[in-house]
Motif scaffolding. Structure first.
Motif, PDB file in Angstrom:
ATOM      1  N   UNK A  17      27.385   5.061  50.935  1.00 28.93           N
ATOM      2  CA  UNK A  17      26.581   3.991  51.527  1.00 28.93           C
ATOM      3  C   UNK A  17      26.097   2.945  50.523  1.00 28.93           C
ATOM      4  N   UNK A  18      26.197   3.273  49.239  1.00 31.04           N
ATOM      5  CA  UNK A  18      25.707   2.369  48.199  1.00 31.04           C
ATOM      6  C   UNK A  18      26.780   2.160  47.139  1.00 31.04           C
ATOM      7  N   UNK A  19      26.838   0.930  46.626  1.00 35.42           N
ATOM      8  CA  UNK A  19      27.742   0.602  45.527  1.00 35.42           C
ATOM      9  C   UNK A  19      26.964   0.606  44.218  1.00 35.42           C
ATOM     10  N   UNK A  20      27.643   0.964  43.162  1.00 31.92           N
ATOM     11  CA  UNK A  20      27.035   0.928  41.837  1.00 31.92           C
ATOM     12  C   UNK A  20      27.129  -0.500  41.324  1.00 31.92           C
ATOM     13  N   UNK A  40      23.294  -0.774  45.198  1.00 36.62           N
ATOM     14  CA  UNK A  40      23.041  -1.740  46.268  1.00 36.62           C
ATOM     15  C   UNK A  40      23.760  -1.251  47.517  1.00 36.62           C
ATOM     16  N   UNK A  41      23.073  -1.327  48.628  1.00 37.89           N
ATOM     17  CA  UNK A  41      23.655  -0.858  49.887  1.00 37.89           C
ATOM     18  C   UNK A  41      24.889  -1.680  50.247  1.00 37.89           C
ATOM     19  N   UNK A  42      25.901  -0.991  50.739  1.00 40.78           N
ATOM     20  CA  UNK A  42      27.121  -1.669  51.182  1.00 40.78           C
ATOM     21  C   UNK A  42      26.808  -2.530  52.396  1.00 40.78           C
ATOM     22  N   UNK A  43      27.623  -3.536  52.622  1.00 37.87           N
ATOM     23  CA  UNK A  43      27.407  -4.462  53.732  1.00 37.87           C
ATOM     24  C   UNK A  43      27.967  -3.873  55.026  1.00 37.87           C
ATOM     25  N   UNK A  44      27.258  -2.872  55.554  1.00 39.43           N
ATOM     26  CA  UNK A  44      27.644  -2.200  56.792  1.00 39.43           C
ATOM     27  C   UNK A  44      26.453  -2.248  57.746  1.00 39.43           C
ATOM     28  N   UNK A  45      26.578  -3.040  58.805  1.00 38.34           N
ATOM     29  CA  UNK A  45      25.486  -3.196  59.764  1.00 38.34           C
ATOM     30  C   UNK A  45      25.178  -1.839  60.406  1.00 38.34           C
ATOM     31  N   UNK A  46      23.904  -1.572  60.717  1.00 40.83           N
ATOM     32  CA  UNK A  46      23.555  -0.296  61.340  1.00 40.83           C
ATOM     33  C   UNK A  46      24.349  -0.047  62.622  1.00 40.83           C
ATOM     34  N   UNK A  47      24.721   1.193  62.806  1.00 44.97           N
ATOM     35  CA  UNK A  47      25.480   1.604  63.985  1.00 44.97           C
ATOM     36  C   UNK A  47      24.696   1.272  65.260  1.00 44.97           C
ATOM     37  N   UNK A  48      25.421   0.766  66.245  1.00 46.47           N
ATOM     38  CA  UNK A  48      24.800   0.469  67.534  1.00 46.47           C
ATOM     39  C   UNK A  48      24.332  -0.969  67.689  1.00 46.47           C
ATOM     40  N   UNK A  49      24.478  -1.779  66.650  1.00 47.78           N
ATOM     41  CA  UNK A  49      24.062  -3.179  66.718  1.00 47.78           C
ATOM     42  C   UNK A  49      25.299  -4.077  66.695  1.00 47.78           C
ATOM     43  N   UNK A  50      25.223  -5.168  67.413  1.00 43.78           N
ATOM     44  CA  UNK A  50      26.324  -6.106  67.517  1.00 43.78           C
ATOM     45  C   UNK A  50      26.373  -6.979  66.257  1.00 43.78           C
ATOM     46  N   UNK A  51      27.463  -6.905  65.494  1.00 46.82           N
ATOM     47  CA  UNK A  51      27.540  -7.701  64.266  1.00 46.82           C
ATOM     48  C   UNK A  51      27.565  -9.206  64.527  1.00 46.82           C
ATOM     49  N   UNK A  52      27.845  -9.618  65.744  1.00 40.33           N
ATOM     50  CA  UNK A  52      27.818 -11.046  66.070  1.00 40.33           C
ATOM     51  C   UNK A  52      26.393 -11.558  66.280  1.00 40.33           C
ATOM     52  N   UNK A  53      25.448 -10.647  66.484  1.00 34.25           N
ATOM     53  CA  UNK A  53      24.060 -11.040  66.731  1.00 34.25           C
ATOM     54  C   UNK A  53      23.203 -11.011  65.469  1.00 34.25           C
ATOM     55  N   UNK A  54      23.681 -10.335  64.436  1.00 41.20           N
ATOM     56  CA  UNK A  54      22.904 -10.169  63.207  1.00 41.20           C
ATOM     57  C   UNK A  54      23.679 -10.702  62.011  1.00 41.20           C
ATOM     58  N   UNK A  55      22.912 -11.124  61.003  1.00 42.86           N
ATOM     59  CA  UNK A  55      23.525 -11.577  59.755  1.00 42.86           C
ATOM     60  C   UNK A  55      22.811 -10.912  58.583  1.00 42.86           C
ATOM     61  N   UNK A  56      23.582 -10.573  57.568  1.00 39.82           N
ATOM     62  CA  UNK A  56      23.003  -9.974  56.385  1.00 39.82           C
ATOM     63  C   UNK A  56      22.133 -11.016  55.686  1.00 39.82           C
ATOM     64  N   UNK A  57      20.921 -10.629  55.377  1.00 37.42           N
ATOM     65  CA  UNK A  57      19.979 -11.551  54.734  1.00 37.42           C
ATOM     66  C   UNK A  57      19.412 -10.939  53.459  1.00 37.42           C
TER      67      UNK A  57
END
Length: 126
Positions: A17-20, A40-57
């Protein structure tokens, strides 16, 4: 090869889940040797959420945890968790829930509590 070695040393599943980002080795002011592992956490949106509705911030403020010593070196894990913001409602922030990593795993109580405190509550603002 470095990652393979760290997978043997770090809590099981952490590198899924995390990158070095970097590893530092040095000596504290009082001559205590240390190893700092920045994750640092990998860029994987939480399960169950629509990736079109959220953006990594970006990331939440990094937390520093003390892990088991390695060969006489103090070990510090600097962990940055990612956060996602709802595109239409910027006050809705979500994060991954890592409580499943903490259960049934041999890790420090501090790391276990950190992973259980990640929660994916969309109404929670961190």
């Amino acid at each position: 090869m470095e990652k393979q070695l760290l997978e043997l040393i770090l809590p099981k599943g952490l590198l899924d889940h995390f990158d070095i980002e970097k590893i530092e080795q040095g000596t504290e002011k009082d001559d205590r040797p240390f190893i700092r592992i920045h994750l640092a956490e990998k860029n994987q949106i939480p399960r169950g959420y629509n990736p079109n509705e959220y953006e990594s911030k970006g990331f939440h403020k990094a937390k520093t945890l003390v892990d088991f010593p390695i060969r006489g070196n103090f070990v510090y894990l600097h962990i940055k968790r990612r956060r996602w913001r709802h595109k239409q409602d910027p006050k809705r922030i979500i994060s991954n829930d890592y409580s499943h990593l903490a259960e049934g795993t041999k890790m420090t109580a501090e790391l276990s509590a950190f992973l259980k405190d990640t929660g994916g509550d969309p109404d929670r603002i961190n």
